[in-house]
Design a protein around this motif. Sequence first.
Motif, short mmCIF file in Angstrom:
data_model
loop_
_atom_site.label_atom_id
_atom_site.label_comp_id
_atom_site.label_asym_id
_atom_site.label_seq_id
_atom_site.Cartn_x
_atom_site.Cartn_y
_atom_site.Cartn_z
N ASP A 181 -5.83 61.71 16.20
CA ASP A 181 -5.51 62.78 17.13
C ASP A 181 -4.05 63.42 16.93
OD1 ASP A 181 -7.86 62.72 18.45
OD2 ASP A 181 -7.19 61.75 20.35
N ASP A 182 -3.17 62.28 16.74
CA ASP A 182 -1.74 62.62 16.31
C ASP A 182 -1.82 63.61 14.86
OD1 ASP A 182 -1.11 61.50 18.52
OD2 ASP A 182 -0.42 59.55 17.58
N TRP A 223 -3.06 66.90 15.75
CA TRP A 223 -1.97 67.65 16.31
C TRP A 223 -0.76 68.24 15.49
CZ3 TRP A 223 -1.36 70.66 20.37
CH2 TRP A 223 -0.15 70.99 20.89
N LYS A 268 0.20 72.06 14.69
CA LYS A 268 1.52 72.67 14.98
C LYS A 268 2.19 73.07 13.67
CE LYS A 268 3.43 69.05 16.84
NZ LYS A 268 4.66 68.11 17.57
N GLU A 314 -0.75 72.09 24.74
CA GLU A 314 -0.80 70.68 24.83
C GLU A 314 -1.56 70.17 23.82
OE1 GLU A 314 -2.10 69.58 28.76
OE2 GLU A 314 -0.63 70.77 29.72
N GLU A 315 -1.39 68.90 23.41
CA GLU A 315 -2.15 68.16 22.43
C GLU A 315 -3.72 68.02 22.96
OE1 GLU A 315 -2.33 63.90 20.06
OE2 GLU A 315 -0.54 64.35 21.18
N SER A 316 -3.73 67.86 23.94
CA SER A 316 -5.14 67.41 24.65
C SER A 316 -6.04 68.59 24.55
CB SER A 316 -5.07 66.96 26.06
OG SER A 316 -4.48 67.78 26.99
N ALA A 329 -5.92 71.02 22.13
CA ALA A 329 -6.34 71.11 20.85
C ALA A 329 -7.40 69.91 20.24
CB ALA A 329 -5.06 71.03 19.61
N VAL A 330 -6.84 68.59 20.57
CA VAL A 330 -7.72 67.82 20.46
C VAL A 330 -9.38 68.11 20.91
CG1 VAL A 330 -8.34 65.24 20.85
CG2 VAL A 330 -5.95 65.86 19.96
#
Length: 123
Positions: free
Chosen positions: A30-31, A34, A38, A49-51, A53-54
């Motif tokens: 996930d990181d 993300w 970006k 937010e990352e969530s 996109a994930v």
Amino acid sequence: MNTKIVGALMLSVPWLALAPAQRAHADAIDDTFWLAVKQKGMVPQMFDEESQAVNSGHMVCADFRSGSPTFDDEGLRIAGMYGVGVEQGKEFVGLAIGSYCPEQIHPAPGPNACGCDRRQGRL
């Protein structure tokens, strides 16, 4: 102690022991995903937010696993969903596939599928 409870505990312990390792692996993917999103300029244009996109990346792979979309169709759907150009939608789809469902990447069929013929000097 009740044997059903003991059995349930014994079955749950190995699962609990594996859960942190599985989650750590998912976090790393996930990181990385993300970071790629970006770097491609999709934040904040598409995601705040990352969530978000994930979750969208996982949704792309769920769509492919169900066998419904083509790559272009999925790119168009993502573009419409987030109000971006089709190329950026396709770029997101490519990132999602690379991160979450690489089994969806299929090599070109045949030994010379690109139309290349090195013997004739054409590439």
